[in-house]
Each structure stands twice: as structure tokens, then as C-alpha cells.
Scaffold this active site. Structure first.
Site, PDB file in Angstrom:
ATOM      1  N   TYR A  69       1.674   4.301  -8.793  1.00 43.05           N
ATOM      2  CA  TYR A  69       2.336   3.852  -7.566  1.00 43.05           C
ATOM      3  C   TYR A  69       1.682   4.420  -6.309  1.00 43.05           C
ATOM      4  O   TYR A  69       2.246   4.361  -5.240  1.00 43.05           O
ATOM      5  CB  TYR A  69       3.817   4.279  -7.650  1.00 43.05           C
ATOM      6  CG  TYR A  69       4.776   3.404  -6.898  1.00 43.05           C
ATOM      7  CD1 TYR A  69       5.080   2.115  -7.329  1.00 43.05           C
ATOM      8  CD2 TYR A  69       5.428   3.878  -5.767  1.00 43.05           C
ATOM      9  CE1 TYR A  69       5.985   1.326  -6.650  1.00 43.05           C
ATOM     10  CE2 TYR A  69       6.344   3.095  -5.083  1.00 43.05           C
ATOM     11  CZ  TYR A  69       6.623   1.817  -5.525  1.00 43.05           C
ATOM     12  OH  TYR A  69       7.517   1.041  -4.863  1.00 43.05           O
ATOM     13  N   LYS A  79       4.409   2.893   1.670  1.00 44.08           N
ATOM     14  CA  LYS A  79       5.834   2.962   2.008  1.00 44.08           C
ATOM     15  C   LYS A  79       6.138   4.205   2.852  1.00 44.08           C
ATOM     16  O   LYS A  79       6.984   4.159   3.749  1.00 44.08           O
ATOM     17  CB  LYS A  79       6.704   2.934   0.747  1.00 44.08           C
ATOM     18  CG  LYS A  79       6.628   1.635  -0.028  1.00 44.08           C
ATOM     19  CD  LYS A  79       7.091   0.435   0.782  1.00 44.08           C
ATOM     20  CE  LYS A  79       7.167  -0.810  -0.083  1.00 44.08           C
ATOM     21  NZ  LYS A  79       7.675  -1.975   0.648  1.00 44.08           N
TER      22      LYS A  79
END
Length: 150
Positions: free
Chosen positions: A38, A45
Site C-alpha cells: 500500500y 493519502k
């Protein structure tokens, strides 16, 4: 990956002309927690959350409210993109069992928070990242490791 928020901020002059508005970015708990496979999304993010705070300050004088929503595991087909979900058939069931709310997040849960943040009742919530996760990272859970956390 940050093109959307910057394009969204270009709507600010239109929002200002009509007396204000709201921008709600969608983030992820991966912005604060390291998750397997991720790194690119998690880093983007984290940047998105910083942009949210900056735009909240810059656009506040124009009556534009900027916030973000950070949903946990949302039941959508996007989950199938994660190898861990495809290979571990019990992963989502374990996630539900470790969530005090007793279920995973639905798209409607996220939409409800976004709608609220766009409402006049939320006009003084600015620059915040609202976590919608069913209490997964709650300190209570961390204090009782025998109950586990995903």
C-alpha cells in the site's frame, strides 16, 4: 494521485461566486498505518490529508469548507484488488469479528458522512479527517491484544 483534489480546488472560484461550498476528499487509514502493498496509495493519502488541511485554511475566507473522510474496510468489489483478500477467504469475516460495531463499512456509511460534511450543520468542521471505521483502531482494542486487531 493528487490530481483530483487540485482539480477540485479549481472549483473554488465558482463556489465563491455562489456564496461558498464544501469539498470532501476521500482518504484511507493507510495514510497513518503501514499496510502491506500500500506504499504508493498510503503515501498519496497522507499527502491528500495535508492538502485538505491547507485548503481548509486557504479557502475558509471564501466560505468554502474542506474536510476528508477516511473509511476503513468498505464492502465493495475494490477489495478484490488486494491479494490478501483474494488469498485469505476468512479475512473479511475476521475483520467483522474484530470490529465492535459488528460489521464492515458500507458505501452508504461513507456517503452519509460526506453528506453531513457538505451540510450547513458541519460548517465549522474544517480541515478535519473523519475516520469511519467501526472503531477498529480504538485504544480499547489495542489495550486487549487477546481480542486482536486486523
Amino acid at each position: 494521485m493528487l490530481g483530483g483534489p487540485f482539480r477540485g480546488s479549481t472549483a473554488a472560484p465558482l463556489m465563491e461566486k455562489r456564496g461558498g461550498g464544501a469539498i470532501v476528499n476521500i482518504s484511507s487509514p493507510g495514510s497513518m498505518r503501514v499496510l502491506p502493498d500500500y506504499v504508493v496509495v498510503g503515501a498519496s493519502k497522507a499527502a491528500l490529508e495535508a492538502v485538505t488541511r491547507y485548503l481548509a485554511i486557504e479557502l475558509a475566507p471564501k466560505s468554502i469548507v474542506v474536510n476528508a473522510v477516511s473509511p476503513g474496510v468498505v464492502l465493495t468489489e475494490a477489495l478484490t484488488h488486494f491479494a490478501s483478500v483474494r488469498t485469505d477467504m476468512d479475512l473479511l469475516a475476521r475483520a467483522v469479528s474484530h470490529t465492535p460495531a459488528g460489521r464492515l463499512i458500507s458505501p452508504e456509511d461513507v456517503a452519509g458522512v460526506v453528506a453531513f460534511l457538505c451540510s450547513p450543520q458541519a460548517s465549522m468542521i474544517r480541515g478535519q479527517v473523519i475516520l469511519v471505521d467501526g472503531v477498529i483502531p480504538c485504544p480499547y482494542r489495542a489495550s486487549y491484544p487477546d481480542q486482536g486487531i486486523i
